[in-house]
Enzyme design. Structure first.
Site, mmCIF file in Angstrom:
data_model
loop_
_atom_site.group_PDB
_atom_site.id
_atom_site.type_symbol
_atom_site.label_atom_id
_atom_site.label_comp_id
_atom_site.label_asym_id
_atom_site.label_seq_id
_atom_site.Cartn_x
_atom_site.Cartn_y
_atom_site.Cartn_z
ATOM 1 N N TYR A 230 28.446 47.761 15.071
ATOM 2 C CA TYR A 230 29.270 47.112 14.058
ATOM 3 C C TYR A 230 30.438 46.423 14.754
ATOM 4 O O TYR A 230 31.085 47.004 15.640
ATOM 5 C CB TYR A 230 29.815 48.162 13.063
ATOM 6 N N GLU B 293 32.657 39.586 9.845
ATOM 7 C CA GLU B 293 31.966 40.828 10.189
ATOM 8 C C GLU B 293 30.539 40.575 10.647
ATOM 9 O O GLU B 293 29.835 39.750 10.076
ATOM 10 C CB GLU B 293 31.962 41.709 8.934
#
Ligand code: GDP
Ligand code: MN
Length: 379
Positions: free
Chosen positions: A101, A189
């Site tokens: 992530y 993101e």
């Protein structure tokens, strides 16, 4: 404003981040064609403005163009968290060894941009953050220096990336920070950023949230807005130049000025009510704009009372009162309404509203109490 995955990845690619070379399809036949040209397995991915598509069945691996067509047929039209899928992204499938992530957002408490990373990326990141927060790494970025190479290298080390990928990772981390900064984003993101079978890094998913107040500086990004995916009230509000945020309470609020709107919501809560929305009609609002605002408020089925709190300066109280009446001529409602009008042309405004048999109040506290009492007696 949220960008779709394919739009976010386009934007990321502009900042040197490696992304799959996919294409968007609106029909199963288009999906078939794209998959055929891509000459290998593909992933068929629902393009809706919510997360968790994978878990909802909106991301499928297809080995052949026929399979891609079949999955596209299943995913198009599917409802994911209340949104209908109208487009799918067909990406060449990546061989995934590891999912990490990587995100950039604002840390309000620290008054800094923060880069967030985790070795435990993928569809369960929310659960990782909730149950094992130590697996989430946060690094603040100095606004004058930007993200430094050593910071990106530290992150790569902390999330245990193989050393061969560090150089690539540093470029991706800096690219993501730059994409965030230069797009006036509030979130950029990549989840997951994957280590592929060949040991390369690839941004398999992408998400960006842009600050609406910065959009005028980004005409190309502003064009990307997908109005199919917005709630009708928020769309109408934006068209009319109103600042509107839908909330869960039962008292609809119409106020001029963001600060006054906040104070009004506080006051409603103080007297035991819950605001149904934040709405700032802006300075100098004409009666037509007021009418649009009232229609939006009344279209919310939870609204049991409406509170008008107008401080007349450039905005004229009589103009606002006329807008309220215009809207009420069209919409038949038996919802109690309380108005507090003070300032420019207040007498004229109050006289107009008195004709409409609306409850008036001299102070904000009185208005809030009356609105809360009215809403509760209706409930
Ligand atoms: P999200 O669920 O909305 O976040 O959608 P993602 O794009 O992140 O996809 C969900 C999951 O599908 C990822 O975490 C991967 O495990 C898997 N996935 C996505 N793209 C690929 C791909 O190209 N190859 C493989 N093998 N898996 C993929
Ligand atoms: Mn994802």
């Amino acid at each position: 404003m949220k960008l779709h995955e394919y739009q976010s990845k386009f934007q990321f690619a502009d900042f040197g981040i490696p992304v799959p070379q996919g294409q968007v399809a609106a029909t199963p036949q288009e999906a078939f064609q794209i998959a055929k040209e891509s000459n290998g397995p593909v992933v068929v991915k629902a393009q809706v403005l919510v997360g968790g598509r994978g878990k909802a069945g909106g991301v499928k691996l297809a080995r052949t163009p026929e399979e891609a067509e079949k999955y596209a047929g299943e995913i198009l039209g599917m409802q994911i968290k209340g949104l209908t899928v109208k487009k799918v992204l067909i990406d060449p499938a990546a061989k995934i060894n590891h999912e990490i992530y990587l995100g950039v957002t604002t840390d309000r408490a620290a008054r800094r941009t923060v880069m967030i990373a985790s070795a435990a990326g993928g569809v369960d990141i929310e659960e990782v953050a909730a149950t094992t927060p130590e697996k989430i790494i946060r690094v603040h970025v100095d606004p004058f220096l930007g993200l430094r190479d050593y910071q990106a290298r530290d992150i790569a080390g902390m999330i245990g990336l193989p050393r061969e990928t560090w150089r690539q990772f540093i470029e991706i981390a800096k690219g993501l920070y730059q994409a965030y900064l230069e797009s006036d984003a509030s979130l950029a993101e990549i989840n997951p950023l994957v280590v592929t079978g060949d040991g390369d890094l690839l941004a398999v998913d992408g998400k960006m949230v842009l600050d609406d107040n910065g959009l005028f500086r980004h005409p190309i990004l502003a064009e990307m807005r997908d109005i199919d995916e917005e709630s009708p009230s928020e769309f109408q509000a934006r068209q009319a130049g109103l600042s509107y945020v839908d909330l869960d309470g039962e008292i609809g609020c119409m106020v001029n000025g963001a600060g006054l709107a906040m104070a009004t919501m506080d006051m409603i809560k103080l007297f035991g009510g819950e605001p149904a929305n934040f709405l700032d009609i802006g300075g100098g609002a004409q009666s037509e704009k007021v009418a649009v605002a009232l229609r939006i408020i009344l279209s919310d089925k939870n609204v049991k009372a409406v509170l008008f709190n107008i401080f007349g300066g450039i905005t004229r109280c009589d103009e606002v009162a006329r807008g309220i009446l215009t809207a009420l001529e069209e919409i038949q409602v038996d919802i109690p309404m309380v108005a507090r009008l003070v300032g420019t042309n207040q007498e004229e405004g109050r006289a107009i509203l008195a004709e409409a048999k609306m409850t008036t109040a001299a102070t904000l506290a009185e208005a809030a109490q009356k609105a809360v009492a009215a809403a509760h007696s209706k409930a």
